[in-house]
Design a protein around this motif. Structure first.
Motif, short mmCIF file in Angstrom:
data_model
loop_
_atom_site.label_atom_id
_atom_site.label_comp_id
_atom_site.label_asym_id
_atom_site.label_seq_id
_atom_site.Cartn_x
_atom_site.Cartn_y
_atom_site.Cartn_z
N ARG A 197 0.92 -1.11 0.14
CA ARG A 197 -0.04 0.04 0.01
C ARG A 197 0.94 1.22 0.16
NH1 ARG A 197 -3.55 1.80 5.05
NH2 ARG A 197 -4.18 3.99 4.36
N ILE A 198 0.45 2.28 -0.71
CA ILE A 198 1.24 3.63 -0.92
C ILE A 198 0.49 4.63 -0.15
CG2 ILE A 198 2.44 5.35 -2.17
CD1 ILE A 198 2.63 2.50 -4.54
N ASP A 199 0.84 5.43 0.56
CA ASP A 199 -0.16 6.56 1.23
C ASP A 199 1.09 7.76 1.21
OD1 ASP A 199 -1.13 8.37 2.93
OD2 ASP A 199 -2.12 6.74 3.95
N GLU A 200 0.44 8.85 0.48
CA GLU A 200 1.12 9.94 0.44
C GLU A 200 0.84 11.04 1.46
OE1 GLU A 200 1.69 10.24 -4.41
OE2 GLU A 200 -0.35 10.71 -3.66
N GLN A 201 0.00 10.86 2.33
CA GLN A 201 -0.27 11.75 3.29
C GLN A 201 0.73 12.18 4.30
OE1 GLN A 201 -4.36 11.48 5.39
NE2 GLN A 201 -3.96 9.15 4.77
N PRO A 202 0.94 13.47 4.63
CA PRO A 202 2.26 13.80 5.49
C PRO A 202 2.01 13.14 7.16
CG PRO A 202 1.19 15.77 4.33
CD PRO A 202 0.36 14.65 4.31
N VAL A 203 2.91 12.78 7.37
CA VAL A 203 2.89 11.96 8.89
C VAL A 203 3.31 13.22 9.92
CG1 VAL A 203 4.13 10.33 10.07
CG2 VAL A 203 3.66 9.93 7.49
N THR A 204 2.27 13.09 10.89
CA THR A 204 2.66 14.10 11.97
C THR A 204 3.22 13.45 13.36
OG1 THR A 204 0.51 13.61 12.77
CG2 THR A 204 0.73 15.53 11.39
N SER A 205 3.11 12.05 13.43
CA SER A 205 3.71 11.46 14.80
C SER A 205 3.71 10.08 14.58
CB SER A 205 3.00 12.07 15.98
OG SER A 205 1.63 11.46 15.92
N TRP A 206 4.41 9.35 15.59
CA TRP A 206 4.48 8.07 15.83
C TRP A 206 4.57 7.84 17.37
CZ3 TRP A 206 3.82 3.15 14.16
CH2 TRP A 206 4.49 1.97 14.91
N ASP A 207 3.45 7.05 17.92
CA ASP A 207 3.48 6.73 19.33
C ASP A 207 3.76 5.48 19.76
OD1 ASP A 207 1.40 5.08 18.55
OD2 ASP A 207 -0.25 6.43 19.80
N GLY A 208 4.51 4.71 18.71
CA GLY A 208 4.88 3.28 19.38
C GLY A 208 3.88 2.30 18.70
N ARG A 209 2.79 2.62 18.20
CA ARG A 209 1.83 1.68 17.86
C ARG A 209 0.99 2.33 16.65
NH1 ARG A 209 1.46 -4.05 18.35
NH2 ARG A 209 -0.71 -4.40 17.88
N HIS A 210 0.71 3.56 16.52
CA HIS A 210 0.14 4.40 15.41
C HIS A 210 0.99 5.34 14.89
CE1 HIS A 210 -2.96 2.74 18.63
NE2 HIS A 210 -3.29 2.37 17.64
N VAL A 211 0.64 5.32 13.49
CA VAL A 211 1.10 6.60 12.63
C VAL A 211 0.05 7.55 12.69
CG1 VAL A 211 1.94 7.28 10.45
CG2 VAL A 211 2.69 5.08 11.29
N THR A 212 0.07 8.73 12.83
CA THR A 212 -0.98 9.75 12.66
C THR A 212 -0.60 10.69 11.74
OG1 THR A 212 -1.35 9.62 15.03
CG2 THR A 212 -2.20 11.57 13.87
N PHE A 213 -1.58 10.91 10.88
CA PHE A 213 -1.35 11.70 9.53
C PHE A 213 -2.08 13.25 9.84
CE2 PHE A 213 -1.98 7.46 8.02
CZ PHE A 213 -0.63 7.26 7.46
N ASP A 214 -1.94 14.26 8.89
CA ASP A 214 -2.09 15.47 8.93
C ASP A 214 -3.62 15.58 9.26
OD1 ASP A 214 -0.57 17.72 8.87
OD2 ASP A 214 -0.75 17.98 6.73
#
Length: 311
Positions: A197-214
């Motif tokens: 899968r390819i995701d182009e959304q800007p990444v704002t954080s990583w909490d050790g289990r979740h990627v959070t996007f803009d």
């Protein structure tokens, strides 16, 4: 304190895998060697080192302890200091230490490594070595078949390369390009065919289990891989004027050396390990061993050529 009266045949700056293995080879060759330990190894945040025969899964600091212990029988001095300045002379190098001491050596081996420059995204530094990884050969087995993400800001050829490579460890892979993916149509089609899968959304954080996007939406993943930028850890290569590689993702960072022997562009100065691109424990150690053998041969044949002419 070491002083100018302390003269060694070889000075190794940096006591990671490359420096330690070089010291072992030089010590066994009966070369009087000084090994400067300038701090913890680059891989110390990781739980274990992998891919090293007979030591797979050993914590990095335990590998370091064992290596230091095995230097004891040989003429190797391990000194907890780092080089501040280096001056080249016709007969070798004078090195000023951070503690204020000075030493002289006929040959110099740089094994000072690199510093990883992670993207400025909250959570990456905190998870580095535990939930955030770089090398799939080092850490891929532990997260095999899990849902993984690989952060490659800017996408392009590197994103394609990493996507194809990491697919070997899991069928559940998302490439995060942090903006436009810059993939060719063929590259994108191949990745889709592989189930990536390819995701182009800007990444704002990583909490050790979740990627959070803009947009605030989280993506749950068991681990995050990332390819960091790098910088030389020491200023010594720049002081000496060592040339750097001119092409590739780390152009201008890694030192340029003669293949197989590790000789830099500066006579008498060799380099090994992460700083020349040998960035796995076993490869760094091997490069240290190769450079050490080359240094020993350099000294031996140089001394033989300078023997007095018989009367």
């Amino acid at each position: 304190m070491l002083s100018i009266d302390d003269s060694f045949e070889v000075l190794i700056i940096g006591a990671g895998s490359a420096g330690l293995n070089a010291a072992l080879v030089l010590g066994r060759a009966r070369r009087r060697t000084l090994l400067l330990d300038h701090g913890p190894p680059r891989n110390v945040p990781a739980h274990a080192s992998h891919g090293l025969l007979t030591r797979d899964g050993t914590p990095p600091l335990e590998l370091t302890r064992l290596a230091r212990q095995q230097l004891a029988p040989y003429p190797v001095t391990l000194h907890p200091d780092h080089a501040d300045t280096v001056t080249a002379h016709p007969d070798g190098f004078t090195v000023t230490l951070a503690s204020g001491g000075t030493v002289h050596a006929r040959r110099l081996l740089l094994a000072t490594g690199v510093t990883d420059l992670l993207p400025d995204i909250p959570g990456l530094r905190e998870g580095w070595g535990t939930t955030v990884h770089h090398c799939p050969y080092c850490h891929g087995w532990e997260v095999r078949d899990q849902h993984l993400a690989d952060l490659i800001p800017g996408g392009g050829d590197m994103a394609y390369h990493r996507g194809v490579l990491l697919r070997q460890w899991t069928p559940h892979l998302t490439l995060l390009t942090h903006g436009p993916d810059h993939l060719s149509a063929d590259q994108r089609a191949n990745l889709v065919h592989l189930g990536v899968r390819i995701d182009e959304q800007p990444v704002t954080s990583w909490d050790g289990r979740h990627v959070t996007f803009d947009d605030g939406q989280p993506l749950e993943r068991h681990a995050l891989f990332v390819t960091p930028g790098q910088a030389q850890r020491s200023t010594i290569p720049e002081q000496l004027g060592c040339a750097r590689i001119e092409t590739g993702p780390l152009a201008g960072v890694l030192l340029k050396v003669t293949p197989e022997i590790g000789l830099t562009s500066v006579p008498g100065v060799y380099a090994a390990g992460d700083m020349i691109g040998e960035q796995q424990v076993v490869l760094a150690a091997a490069s240290g061993a190769r450079a050490a053998a080359a240094i020993n041969a350099d000294l031996a044949f140089g001394d033989a050529a300078r023997r007095p002419t018989p009367a």
